[in-house]
Design a protein around this motif. Structure first.
Motif, PDB file in Angstrom:
ATOM      1  N   PRO A  11      24.087  -2.218  51.386  1.00  0.00           N
ATOM      2  CA  PRO A  11      24.569  -0.924  51.886  1.00  0.00           C
ATOM      3  C   PRO A  11      26.004  -0.968  52.405  1.00  0.00           C
ATOM      4  O   PRO A  11      26.770  -0.034  52.201  1.00  0.00           O
ATOM      5  CB  PRO A  11      23.584  -0.601  53.026  1.00  0.00           C
ATOM      6  CG  PRO A  11      22.347  -1.347  52.672  1.00  0.00           C
ATOM      7  CD  PRO A  11      22.812  -2.605  51.994  1.00  0.00           C
ATOM      8  N   VAL A  12      26.385  -2.067  53.041  1.00  0.00           N
ATOM      9  CA  VAL A  12      27.755  -2.182  53.544  1.00  0.00           C
ATOM     10  C   VAL A  12      28.736  -2.291  52.375  1.00  0.00           C
ATOM     11  O   VAL A  12      29.809  -1.671  52.388  1.00  0.00           O
ATOM     12  CB  VAL A  12      27.886  -3.372  54.522  1.00  0.00           C
ATOM     13  CG1 VAL A  12      29.329  -3.617  54.890  1.00  0.00           C
ATOM     14  CG2 VAL A  12      27.056  -3.107  55.776  1.00  0.00           C
ATOM     15  N   ALA A  13      28.370  -3.050  51.343  1.00  0.00           N
ATOM     16  CA  ALA A  13      29.233  -3.155  50.154  1.00  0.00           C
ATOM     17  C   ALA A  13      29.391  -1.783  49.494  1.00  0.00           C
ATOM     18  O   ALA A  13      30.477  -1.429  49.038  1.00  0.00           O
ATOM     19  CB  ALA A  13      28.655  -4.170  49.167  1.00  0.00           C
ATOM     20  N   ASP A  14      28.313  -1.004  49.473  1.00  0.00           N
ATOM     21  CA  ASP A  14      28.398   0.347  48.913  1.00  0.00           C
ATOM     22  C   ASP A  14      29.382   1.206  49.698  1.00  0.00           C
ATOM     23  O   ASP A  14      30.167   1.956  49.122  1.00  0.00           O
ATOM     24  CB  ASP A  14      27.023   1.015  48.929  1.00  0.00           C
ATOM     25  CG  ASP A  14      26.064   0.406  47.911  1.00  0.00           C
ATOM     26  OD1 ASP A  14      26.515  -0.322  47.002  1.00  0.00           O
ATOM     27  OD2 ASP A  14      24.847   0.663  48.045  1.00  0.00           O
ATOM     28  N   LYS A  15      29.361   1.078  51.029  1.00  0.00           N
ATOM     29  CA  LYS A  15      30.292   1.851  51.858  1.00  0.00           C
ATOM     30  C   LYS A  15      31.733   1.400  51.619  1.00  0.00           C
ATOM     31  O   LYS A  15      32.647   2.213  51.613  1.00  0.00           O
ATOM     32  CB  LYS A  15      29.919   1.738  53.332  1.00  0.00           C
ATOM     33  CG  LYS A  15      28.663   2.503  53.668  1.00  0.00           C
ATOM     34  CD  LYS A  15      28.292   2.387  55.124  1.00  0.00           C
ATOM     35  CE  LYS A  15      27.012   3.159  55.380  1.00  0.00           C
ATOM     36  NZ  LYS A  15      26.590   3.095  56.753  1.00  0.00           N
ATOM     37  N   ARG A  16      31.932   0.093  51.425  1.00  0.00           N
ATOM     38  CA  ARG A  16      33.280  -0.407  51.127  1.00  0.00           C
ATOM     39  C   ARG A  16      33.794   0.193  49.823  1.00  0.00           C
ATOM     40  O   ARG A  16      34.946   0.612  49.734  1.00  0.00           O
ATOM     41  CB  ARG A  16      33.282  -1.932  51.026  1.00  0.00           C
ATOM     42  CG  ARG A  16      33.199  -2.658  52.337  1.00  0.00           C
ATOM     43  CD  ARG A  16      33.242  -4.163  52.110  1.00  0.00           C
ATOM     44  NE  ARG A  16      34.516  -4.564  51.564  1.00  0.00           N
ATOM     45  CZ  ARG A  16      35.505  -5.118  52.267  1.00  0.00           C
ATOM     46  NH1 ARG A  16      35.346  -5.336  53.546  1.00  0.00           N
ATOM     47  NH2 ARG A  16      36.622  -5.457  51.695  1.00  0.00           N
ATOM     48  N   ARG A  17      32.935   0.213  48.820  1.00  0.00           N
ATOM     49  CA  ARG A  17      33.341   0.783  47.529  1.00  0.00           C
ATOM     50  C   ARG A  17      33.662   2.262  47.685  1.00  0.00           C
ATOM     51  O   ARG A  17      34.644   2.746  47.136  1.00  0.00           O
ATOM     52  CB  ARG A  17      32.250   0.564  46.485  1.00  0.00           C
ATOM     53  CG  ARG A  17      32.344  -0.777  45.804  1.00  0.00           C
ATOM     54  CD  ARG A  17      31.390  -0.876  44.626  1.00  0.00           C
ATOM     55  NE  ARG A  17      29.996  -0.932  45.062  1.00  0.00           N
ATOM     56  CZ  ARG A  17      29.442  -1.987  45.634  1.00  0.00           C
ATOM     57  NH1 ARG A  17      30.145  -3.078  45.838  1.00  0.00           N
ATOM     58  NH2 ARG A  17      28.175  -1.960  45.993  1.00  0.00           N
ATOM     59  N   ALA A  18      32.830   2.979  48.419  1.00  0.00           N
ATOM     60  CA  ALA A  18      33.056   4.410  48.632  1.00  0.00           C
ATOM     61  C   ALA A  18      34.374   4.661  49.348  1.00  0.00           C
ATOM     62  O   ALA A  18      35.017   5.681  49.141  1.00  0.00           O
ATOM     63  CB  ALA A  18      31.893   5.023  49.415  1.00  0.00           C
ATOM     64  N   ALA A  19      34.789   3.712  50.191  1.00  0.00           N
ATOM     65  CA  ALA A  19      36.049   3.841  50.930  1.00  0.00           C
ATOM     66  C   ALA A  19      37.233   3.313  50.115  1.00  0.00           C
ATOM     67  O   ALA A  19      38.346   3.236  50.627  1.00  0.00           O
ATOM     68  CB  ALA A  19      35.957   3.096  52.259  1.00  0.00           C
ATOM     69  N   GLY A  20      36.987   2.916  48.861  1.00  0.00           N
ATOM     70  CA  GLY A  20      38.065   2.413  48.014  1.00  0.00           C
ATOM     71  C   GLY A  20      38.466   0.989  48.329  1.00  0.00           C
ATOM     72  O   GLY A  20      39.570   0.563  47.985  1.00  0.00           O
ATOM     73  N   ARG A  21      37.592   0.219  48.970  1.00  0.00           N
ATOM     74  CA  ARG A  21      37.916  -1.153  49.362  1.00  0.00           C
ATOM     75  C   ARG A  21      37.190  -2.185  48.493  1.00  0.00           C
ATOM     76  O   ARG A  21      37.081  -3.329  48.861  1.00  0.00           O
ATOM     77  CB  ARG A  21      37.531  -1.389  50.825  1.00  0.00           C
ATOM     78  CG  ARG A  21      38.210  -0.474  51.818  1.00  0.00           C
ATOM     79  CD  ARG A  21      39.647  -0.772  51.968  1.00  0.00           C
ATOM     80  NE  ARG A  21      39.793  -2.141  52.436  1.00  0.00           N
ATOM     81  CZ  ARG A  21      40.894  -2.662  52.893  1.00  0.00           C
ATOM     82  NH1 ARG A  21      41.977  -1.928  52.954  1.00  0.00           N
ATOM     83  NH2 ARG A  21      40.961  -3.912  53.280  1.00  0.00           N
ATOM     84  N   ASN A  22      36.683  -1.772  47.329  1.00  0.00           N
ATOM     85  CA  ASN A  22      35.894  -2.701  46.527  1.00  0.00           C
ATOM     86  C   ASN A  22      36.718  -3.830  45.929  1.00  0.00           C
ATOM     87  O   ASN A  22      36.202  -4.900  45.675  1.00  0.00           O
ATOM     88  CB  ASN A  22      35.125  -1.966  45.434  1.00  0.00           C
ATOM     89  CG  ASN A  22      36.036  -1.236  44.478  1.00  0.00           C
ATOM     90  OD1 ASN A  22      37.135  -0.839  44.845  1.00  0.00           O
ATOM     91  ND2 ASN A  22      35.583  -1.049  43.266  1.00  0.00           N
TER      92      ASN A  22
END
Length: 166
Positions: A62-73
Motif C-alpha cells: 500500500p505504501v508503494a502504491d501511494k508513492r506511485r500515485a504521488a509520482g515517486r515511483n
C-alpha cells in the motif's frame, strides 16, 4: 564497516557510505540507539517481533502504491531486487519477504484478521482492512507506537544531518 562502497550506487548513497565509514562510531551509535529503542518498543507492544516484521512487510504494498500515485515511483525502493506493488498479497509472498515460515505467516494473518486489521479475498489474497474513511484499521491500533517511532526517526535523521556538516 569493512565493506567497500559499490560503484553502481547513486552518488548520494556512495557519499553516505563513505561518511558513515569515516565517522563510524558516531553514525553507528546514532543508528544503534534508534534501532534498539524501536525494536524494544515493538517487542513490548507485540511480544513477538515476527508480528511487527509481518505487518511492516504487509504495509509495503500500500505504501508503494501511494508513492506511485504521488509520482515517486522512479525512486521507490525495491525489496529483494523486486519492486513492491499493490495493496494485496498472499502468505507465500509474505513468507518469502520476511523469512517467516508460511504456516506461521498464515497463523499470524488469522490473528490480524481477528483484530480487524486485515481481510482475505475470495482468491486467497490478503489486504489491509480499511475504515469508512479509507484509513487502515491497524493504523489506529498502532498510533502511539507510530508516534514514538516518528519522534525517534526524526532524531536519527537530524543527527545524521549534523554528522554530515563539516
Amino acid at each position: 564497516m569493512g565493506e567497500t562502497p559499490q560503484t553502481d550506487l547513486p552518488e548520494e548513497e556512495e557519499a553516505f557510505i563513505r561518511a558513515y565509514g569515516e565517522g563510524f562510531a558516531l553514525y553507528h551509535h546514532a543508528w544503534s540507539v534508534f534501532f534498539v529503542s524501536h525494536m524494544g518498543d515493538l517487542r513490548r507492544h507485540f511480544g513477538d517481533l515476527d508480528e511487527a516484521l509481518l505487518l511492516a512487510a504487509f504495509g509495503l504494498g500500500p505504501v508503494a502504491d501511494k508513492r506511485r500515485a504521488a509520482g515517486r515511483n522512479r525512486d521507490a525502493l525495491a525489496l529483494g531486487g523486486r519492486a513492491v506493488s499493490e495493496g494485496v498479497t498472499n502468505a507465500k509472498r509474505l513468507a518469502d519477504v520476511t523469512g517467516i515460515p508460511r504456516e506461521t505467516v498464515r497463523r499470524k494473518l488469522e490473528r490480524f484478521r481477528a483484530r480487524g486489521w486485515v481481510e482475505q479475498d475470495t482468491d486467497g489474497t490478503w489486504r489491509l482492512s480499511l475504515d469508512a474513511d479509507g484509513k487502515a484499521r491497524v493504523a489506529e491500533a498502532l498510533g502511539p507506537l507510530h508516534g514514538a517511532f516518528l519522534r525517534r526517526l526524526a532524531r536519527l535523521v537530524v543527527e545524521f544531518a549534523r554528522l554530515e556538516q563539516p
